[in-house]
Design an enzyme around this catalytic site. Structure first.
Site, short mmCIF file in Angstrom:
data_model
loop_
_atom_site.label_atom_id
_atom_site.label_comp_id
_atom_site.label_asym_id
_atom_site.label_seq_id
_atom_site.Cartn_x
_atom_site.Cartn_y
_atom_site.Cartn_z
N GLY A 67 79.23 26.75 26.83
CA GLY A 67 78.92 26.47 25.42
C GLY A 67 77.77 25.45 25.35
O GLY A 67 76.82 25.54 26.12
N THR A 119 81.57 31.74 29.93
CA THR A 119 80.29 32.39 30.13
C THR A 119 80.03 32.41 31.62
O THR A 119 80.62 31.64 32.36
CB THR A 119 79.25 31.56 29.34
OG1 THR A 119 79.61 31.60 27.97
CG2 THR A 119 77.84 32.01 29.51
N THR A 141 78.18 36.41 28.46
CA THR A 141 79.30 35.67 27.86
C THR A 141 80.24 36.58 27.09
O THR A 141 79.83 37.60 26.53
CB THR A 141 78.77 34.57 26.90
OG1 THR A 141 79.88 33.85 26.38
CG2 THR A 141 77.96 35.14 25.76
N ASN A 188 82.21 34.54 25.22
CA ASN A 188 82.46 33.29 24.50
C ASN A 188 83.59 32.53 25.18
O ASN A 188 83.39 32.01 26.25
CB ASN A 188 82.71 33.51 23.02
CG ASN A 188 82.55 32.19 22.25
OD1 ASN A 188 81.83 31.31 22.72
ND2 ASN A 188 83.21 32.03 21.14
N1 GLY Z 1 79.25 31.64 23.58
C1 GLY Z 1 78.57 30.51 24.06
C2 GLY Z 1 77.11 30.54 23.79
O1 GLY Z 1 76.53 31.60 23.68
O2 GLY Z 1 76.54 29.50 23.65
#
Ligand code: GLY
Length: 579
Positions: free
Chosen positions: A482, A386, A404, A406
């Site tokens: 994350g 991200t 992001t 991901n």
């Molecule tokens: N993909 C990581 C988040 O949105 O938390």
């Protein structure tokens, strides 16, 4: 739309001495000539951009210098990062913006990916109901309908003053002429190379020649340049309609996905009401569901505020208290949080002061509470990769924007002929109860896959304001990582407000992370010396090292309205002041 959510936590521990020390240290930092000597730091009385990549920061500072607003600069930086930070910042993903206008009003724009209409939970599991490994990470099923281009168009329409084309031009140049590969990009290939090799188009663009490009090699992306030119000419239609949309859908379907052109056509940016709270006299504004970030951050700050902060930022008592707070907040994340357009998220009740107090009251200051004993609470009544960047302008406007794909390079799938790297955001859903996603997060019904639903996020774009209104914001910050995003933002805030650190010091300081399950404190090597590790183990904590917890790109303002930029050295970002 929801009403504003004020966390009504009383402030039992005011610490004017520390706040004064902070104000003085930030002020000193603004005036001391040595501050600018840190390559990750910058200061300017006019505007500031702090992003994970130097070209993108410069693009933003130039837009500000031309009279653009923080919103204009945010759009230009986001497009530039789509080129120079392809592992994280692409237009094939989604994001959140928290914006502060010149009057001090805050708006949260949600341009998170949505599940395609045909994406039902059974797509990810075998006959016994177990998720099939990889489906939500490296196939067409992993790809959510991207929101970034719609989000940037909306930002420009609402708050931009410079022409749309002007904001995309620098990104087109960077894609066409290339930019030198930098250390963090090389590092990002580590976990992603295998996924990229599954896709011949991704391999051709990102693994030219024998393998991972060496640092300094010029990476050109001519197909992405052509896609960006189309978006510059046609606006959001250049992405959601016509050849780009067709290529995207065909590629996703060829890789086993279920996305249709109608999913792209139906994509909508959603304005949401930010979540708000206070912390030791400051006003904290952050991102609401479908992010868990704002609620968990406010819960943790509210719990921490009930305690006198132990002496010493890295002391075992401090780390223990922080980890116990993190554990409790993340337990709530697993049960209550999801897309508010599909499930009822009890935002007010999760931030209610009596509820937060009852959660904090179970903390034993000398012993770790096993996560198996911390169930998600029952609030009253019924119940990477991200990229984050921060922008601030001469008029006190601020953009805190996280995008992001991901994981690093998302799904590793490039939409044919477009140069667009597609996300694997569908892994952020809870694919089956109790089954951890790529970040080890578990969840339940609130975050189950449903057609057109947005998966729960941890992105935490945040703005902290002085209690006194009318001033420039005190902090503008956020992070990738994350679930570690939330704790990285939490710790930088606490480092500044409680530990009196200067902004760059607060960003650099090593971090820890607890997310309830797995039941352990992960820590950056320098965070816990041997004696602190021993003390924490004696209290019952399990410990594991983690290379980098978050990457906070932050801006602060001193009492005189002087902007300070602090890029996180973990990923080698850049703070660039408006000249
Ligand atoms: N993909 C990581 C988040 O949105 O938390």
């Amino acid at each position: 739309m929801r009403d504003n959510v004020e966390s009504r936590v009383i402030i039992p521990v005011q610490n004017p001495r520390k706040i004064l020390a902070l104000a003085v240290s930030v002020w000193l930092c603004a005036t001391a000539p040595s501050f600018g000597a840190d390559p990750a730091a910058a200061d300017s009385p006019r505007g500031m951009v702090v992003s994970p990549e130097a070209h993108a920061s410069r693009v933003g500072a130039e837009v500000l210098a031309e009279g653009g607003t923080a919103a204009d600069a945010a759009v230009a930086v986001a497009f530039a990062l789509a080129v120079t930070n392809p592992q994280a910042g692409g237009i094939g993903g989604g994001g959140f913006l928290l914006y502060r206008d010149e009057h001090g009003n805050h708006t949260a724009l949600d341009f998170r990916e949505t599940a395609p209409e045909g994406l039902t939970p059974d797509r990810f599991v075998d006959e016994s109901g177990k998720p099939v490994p990889g489906l939500s990470l490296e196939t067409g099923l992993a790809v959510g309908v991207p929101g970034v281009v719609a989000g940037l168009a909306e930002i420009h329409e609402r708050w931009g003053v410079l022409p749309w084309k002007r904001l995309i031009e620098p990104a087109i140049g960077l894609a066409r002429d290339g930019f030198p590969v930098y250390p963090d990009l090389v590092r990002a290939y580590g976990s992603a190379e295998k996924r990229l090799r599954l896709d011949e188009r991704a391999t051709a663009i990102f693994l030219p020649g024998a393998g991972v490009p060496l640092r300094g090699r010029i990476l050109e992306q001519p197909q992405l340049a052509a896609t960006l030119e189309r978006i510059a000419r046609r606006g959001r239609a250049g992405f959601y309609e016509g050849p780009v949309a067709q290529a995207l859908v065909a590629t996703v379907q060829a890789r086993g996905g279920v996305m249709e052109l109608t999913d792209l056509g139906a994509y909508e940016v959603v304005e949401r009401e930010p979540v708000r709270g206070t912390y030791r006299g400051y006003r904290v504004v952050s991102f609401p569901p479908p992010s868990s970030g704002g609620i968990i951050l406010l819960q943790m700050l509210a719990m921490l505020e009930r305690f006198e902060m132990p002496e010493g930022y890295g002391a075992s008592d401090t780390i223990h208290l922080m980890a116990e707070i993190q554990r409790r907040a993340f337990a709530d994340r697993s049960k209550w949080l999801g897309d508010p357009d599909h499930v009822d998220v009890p935002v007010e009740r999760l931030l209610d002061s009596a509820y937060v107090a009852s959660r904090a009251s179970t903390i034993d200051r000398s012993r770790a509470t096993p996560s198996s004993e911390i169930l998600p609470g029952a609030p009253a009544a019924e119940g990477s990769d991200t990229a984050h960047f921060s922008v601030a302008d001469r008029s006190g406007r601020a953009a805190s924007l996280t995008t992001t794909l991901n994981t690093s390079f998302g799904s590793g799938i490039v939409a044919a002929g477009t140069g667009i790297v597609l996300n694997n955001e569908m892994d952020d859903f809870s694919l089956a109860p109790g089954v951890p996603n790529v970040y080890g997060l578990v969840g339940g019904e609130a975050n189950a896959v449903r057609p057109r639903k947005r998966p729960l996020s941890s992105m935490t774009p945040t703005i902290v304001e002085y209690a006194e209104t009318g001033k420039r914001p005190f902090l503008v910050l956020g992070s990738p990582g994350g679930p570690r995003i939330i704790n990285a933002v939490f710790q930088v805030l606490v480092n500044v407000i409680d530990h009196g650190m200067e902004l760059q010091e607060a960003v650099n300081a090593p971090r820890v992370h607890h997310q309830w399950i797995p039941d352990l404190i992960s820590y950056e090597e320098r965070a816990l010396p041997a004696d602190v590790r021993r003390a924490l183990r004696a209290m019952g904590h399990s410990l594991a090292t983690y290379e980098r917890i978050g990457n906070v790109n932050a801006i602060g303002a001193d009492e005189n309205g002087h902007w300070l930029g602090a890029a996180d050295p973990r990923k080698g970002g850049a703070a660039t002041g408006q000249p």
